[in-house]
Motif scaffolding. Structure first.
Motif: not given
Length: 356
Positions: A14-26, A37-43, A69-71, A243-248
């Motif tokens: 399931g983790l593989v499936a999660v990594m391949m798909a799923g995050c974008a729509s949510a 603006a994109p962020v390069d850090e999560l505190r 990744g880059d964050v 709200e601003e960085h749901p992808d992160v």
């Protein structure tokens, strides 16, 4: 063999499936993030407690780094929830592992504008431990007990339980039983010196007082909840950041889920990894017997047990540590459930208290 209790509704495939798909729509549903603006850090905040093991493992095993990744993940360690909430409210951190009661407090006090719970992390692992000679609740009259901080999850539990046992307490340390909010490490020292009669604490401090200081458990908090399940730790994210960085946040959740899974899949290695992380923060590892006992009393799960939160609100009001108010909207489990569903697992419920 050490026993680690886990309740992860996740599978390796399931983790593989999660990594391949799923995050974008949510992520799109949680917030468009288009103008941010994109962020390069999560505190990230957390405590050096066994009940925060997913944070400890996620950092030690590089699972957050891999998912984000880059964050870059930068961290701040706290002793108890109210201090972490101060940092979150001030914008000094973006997310934190924390107990449910401080999460409730900040949500109500901000009118729902401060933060959202995006996942669970741990259940269980809290108890009232006391000195020799206290064998019954009635023996607590005139004693002094510690909690990690005024208004934190264990502080509320202690006050409500004492009230149920017929004792009066107040937030200034008066009453039939004096409650003294004290940093966990200092609680151990004061108990060993005979200056405290007991403490309501999370793991590993319960086990430290039992094994290192000769205390015994007078009340396991698990015995006060149906099926022994009560939330000890959740993952809370600043509302603006979500709200601003749901992808992160989705990537953070991927790392969080991977950490919960790792604990489940590595019962022999987990105690040493968790202990090593605690040693880095406190300067001293736990005794093997302490880490083993502590892990036996905690269950790790991404389910926040939202159905318990109305009771927690009532408890906080009864304890005098929070205002009355609605917690409708406290949970946003959409990103988590998108990943769980992609993994072929059952979604977790917000119990009508937010998005799921």
């Amino acid at each position: 063999m050490n026993k680690i209790r886990t309740a992860t509704a996740l599978t390796t495939l399931g983790l593989v499936a999660v990594m391949m798909a799923g995050c974008a729509s949510a992520a799109a549903d949680a917030g468009d993030g288009g103008d941010a603006a994109p962020v390069d850090e999560l505190r990230l905040g957390y405590f050096a407690n066994v009940t925060h093991a997913p944070a400890l493992v996620g950092l030690e095993e590089g699972l957050f780094d891999e998912a984000l990744g880059d964050v870059e993940v930068t961290t701040q360690v706290f002793n108890a929830g109210p201090a972490a909430i101060e940092a979150l409210s001030a914008g000094a951190i973006d997310a934190t592992y924390i107990g449910p009661n401080p999460s409730i407090n900040t949500f109500i006090q901000s009118g729902g504008e401060s933060a959202r719970i995006v996942a669970g992390a741990a259940t269980g692992g809290a108890a009232l431990v006391v000195r020799e000679g206290i064998d019954d609740p009635a023996d607590l009259a005139g004693t002094t007990i510690a909690t990690p901080q005024l208004g934190n999850t264990q502080d509320v539990a202690a006050r409500v339980w004492l009230a149920d046992e017929g004792f009066e307490t107040d937030t200034s340390g008066g009453g039939d039983v004096q409650i003294t909010p004290t940093e966990n490490a200092q609680t151990l020292t004061l108990f060993q010196d005979g200056q405290l009669d007991g403490a309501w604490l999370p793991e590993p401090w319960v086990s430290r007082l039992v094994i290192d200081a000769g205390a015994h458990v007078l009340q396991d908090e698990a015995d006060l909840w149906e099926d022994g399940e009560f939330p000890t730790t959740v993952l809370l994210v600043r509302k603006e950041f979500l709200e601003e960085h749901p992808d992160v946040v989705a990537d953070l959740l991927e790392g969080h889920e991977a950490a919960v899974r790792w604990i489940a899949d590595n019962p022999e290695e987990a105690p040493a990894v968790i202990n090593g992380a605690i040693e880095k923060e406190t300067g001293k590892p736990l005794a093997d017997a302490v880490i083993q006992r502590a892990l036996e009393h905690v269950t790790f799960s991404v389910d926040p047990h939202a159905d318990t939160f109305e009771t927690l609100v009532e408890n906080g009001i009864e304890a005098g540590t929070q205002k009355e108010g609605s917690i409708e909207g406290l949970f946003d489990l959409r990103l988590l459930n998108e990943q769980l569903e992609a993994a072929g697992e059952e979604p977790v419920s917000a119990a009508g208290l937010g998005e799921d």
